[in-house]
Scaffold this active site. Structure first.
Site, PDB file in Angstrom:
ATOM      1  N   CYS A   1       0.239   4.824   7.022  1.00 14.64           N
ATOM      2  CA  CYS A   1      -0.386   4.651   8.342  1.00 14.64           C
ATOM      3  C   CYS A   1       0.633   3.975   9.277  1.00 14.64           C
ATOM      4  O   CYS A   1       1.101   2.867   8.995  1.00 14.64           O
ATOM      5  CB  CYS A   1      -1.647   3.807   8.226  1.00 14.64           C
ATOM      6  SG  CYS A   1      -2.760   4.407   6.941  1.00 14.64           S
TER       7      CYS A   1
ATOM      8  N   CYS B   1     -19.299  -6.336   3.648  1.00 12.92           N
ATOM      9  CA  CYS B   1     -18.649  -5.069   3.962  1.00 12.92           C
ATOM     10  C   CYS B   1     -17.338  -5.020   3.181  1.00 12.92           C
ATOM     11  O   CYS B   1     -16.724  -6.052   2.951  1.00 12.92           O
ATOM     12  CB  CYS B   1     -18.373  -5.026   5.462  1.00 12.92           C
ATOM     13  SG  CYS B   1     -17.470  -3.558   5.988  1.00 12.92           S
TER      14      CYS B   1
ATOM     15  N   CYS C   1       0.429   0.259  10.396  1.00  9.89           N
ATOM     16  CA  CYS C   1       0.026  -0.777   9.434  1.00  9.89           C
ATOM     17  C   CYS C   1       1.191  -1.509   8.763  1.00  9.89           C
ATOM     18  O   CYS C   1       2.018  -0.882   8.087  1.00  9.89           O
ATOM     19  CB  CYS C   1      -0.868  -0.143   8.374  1.00  9.89           C
ATOM     20  SG  CYS C   1      -1.434  -1.369   7.186  1.00  9.89           S
TER      21      CYS C   1
ATOM     22  N   CYS D   1       0.832  -1.208   0.000  1.00 10.60           N
ATOM     23  CA  CYS D   1       0.000   0.000   0.000  1.00 10.60           C
ATOM     24  C   CYS D   1       0.864   1.255   0.000  1.00 10.60           C
ATOM     25  O   CYS D   1       1.842   1.355   0.744  1.00 10.60           O
ATOM     26  CB  CYS D   1      -0.912  -0.012   1.228  1.00 10.60           C
ATOM     27  SG  CYS D   1      -1.999   1.424   1.292  1.00 10.60           S
TER      28      CYS D   1
HETATM   29  S1  SF4 Z   1      -4.194   1.025   6.940  1.00 14.62           S
HETATM   30 FE1  SF4 Z   1      -2.553  -0.001   5.756  1.00 14.62          FE
HETATM   31  S2  SF4 Z   1      -3.601  -0.790   3.961  1.00 14.62           S
HETATM   32 FE2  SF4 Z   1      -4.958   0.747   4.843  1.00 14.62          FE
HETATM   33  S3  SF4 Z   1      -4.438   2.676   3.851  1.00 14.62           S
HETATM   34 FE3  SF4 Z   1      -3.158   2.580   5.674  1.00 14.62          FE
HETATM   35  S4  SF4 Z   1      -1.233   1.633   4.980  1.00 14.62           S
HETATM   36 FE4  SF4 Z   1      -2.774   1.212   3.410  1.00 14.62          FE
END
Ligand code: SF4
Length: 329
Positions: A58, A130, A61, A54
């Site tokens: 975040c 979902c 994550c 991704c």
């Molecule tokens: S939580 Fe993880 S998968 Fe979702 S947008 Fe943020 S970095 Fe990407």
């Protein structure tokens, strides 16, 4: 049924949050019994349909491409595989299947068409479907709704003030816009956050406050406890205690009385007694299955054993929506 209070301010929410713990749990349980069926817990299964790589940052994550974590990156699953996973989840007592893709946003391409097909298939099995696919436009939300999407998950994660400490590749308004797009398309909203990321009590309150302002409030509010993952910026973060989790769940139950409050990530670290307190505090939904996207989660069997001991029963699909409709009529 008595109308739920919707005009919360931050001071009042903070006062609720700081109530002596057992009194807080008692108050939350009273609200819970007013708007929900006691002893019923909705069981959702979460599958990662596209894992890792991704572009977002975040801090919690492991799927962000920029962090060096130990996850198996996987391109979008095939519809057939998702259908099999859904059948297994349904047989295990899940009434909802949540499909997560590690995307910044939805693009109008073949992958999205495939996701639409997945939604159609799982909806056809009588399960609530979902998706959590990142940002999406109103047009894309409509396509998902037409395919039979029941809920869209898009977490606020934390307060608007603390958001920049956790994510820099998008902002709070981006989040609220996507939630709004899902809502406009007639899809129910699942939105909550994570505690134990170094935020203050005021940040937790700030997040609940923003959720309380959404009109209507989200049907589902996941409350996660951070599970620090090696290789992410939060790998050494001191996690939230069970008492903070209970406090957060009870406050969410009082401030968002009609929402399903979902006890989400972090359950594996909790004892059964701790989880029982969370249910007392108003949690009425859990994720089942041995993985939550990429982090470990209790096994189905362990959960069913817990349900037996606590006298809980899994909620049937679509019941919550029917209950809300009755209350709003
Ligand atoms: S939580 Fe993880 S998968 Fe979702 S947008 Fe943020 S970095 Fe990407």
């Amino acid at each position: 049924m008595e109308e739920a209070r919707t005009n919360w301010n931050k001071e009042d929410i903070l006062e609720v949050y700081n109530t002596p713990l057992l009194e807080l749990v008692y108050k939350a349980q009273q609200i819970h019994r007013k708007y929900h069926t006691p002893n019923e817990v909705q069981v959702s299964s979460l599958i990662s349909i596209k894992t890792g790589g991704c572009p977002e940052d975040c801090a919690y994550c492991p799927q962000a491409a920029r962090y060096h974590t130990d996850i198996d990156v996987h391109k979008l699953m095939e519809v057939k595989e998702v259908k099999e996973a859904a059948e297994k989840a349904k047989a295990g007592g899940s009434s909802r299947l949540c499909m997560g893709a590690a995307w910044r946003e939805v693009r109008d391409n073949r992958d999205f068409d495939k996701v639409l097909e997945m939604v159609r298939e799982v909806n056809g099995m009588g399960m609530e479907v979902c998706c959590t696919l990142g940002m999406l436009t109103e047009e894309q939300a409509k396509k998902l709704a037409d395919a039979g999407l029941y809920a869209y998950n898009h977490n606020l994660d934390t307060s608007e003030e603390y958001y920049g400490e956790i994510i820099s590749t998008r902002n709070y308004d981006d989040r609220l816009n996507t939630i709004n797009h899902a809502r406009k398309a007639g899809v129910t909203v699942c939105s909550g956050g994570i505690i134990g990321m170094g935020e203050s009590a005021e940040d937790r309150i700030g997040m609940l406050y923003t959720l309380s302002l959404l009109n209507p409030q989200p049907e589902s509010v996941p409350i996660n406890a951070l599970v620090p993952v090696e290789g992410t910026p939060l790998e050494d973060q001191q996690t939230a205690s069970i008492w903070e989790m209970v406090r957060m769940i009870a406050t969410a139950r009082i401030v968002l009385p009609k929402s399903m409050v979902r006890l989400s990530a972090g359950r594996l670290q909790m004892s059964m007694e701790g989880q029982a307190l969370c249910f007392m505090a108003g949690a009425n939904s859990i994720f089942a299955g041995d993985r939550l996207l990429t982090t470990p989660n209790p096994e189905f069997n362990e959960d069913m054993e817990m349900f037996k001991i606590l006298g809980l029963t899994p909620q049937e699909a679509f019941k919550h929506k029917k209950q809300i409709e009755v209350v709003e009529e």
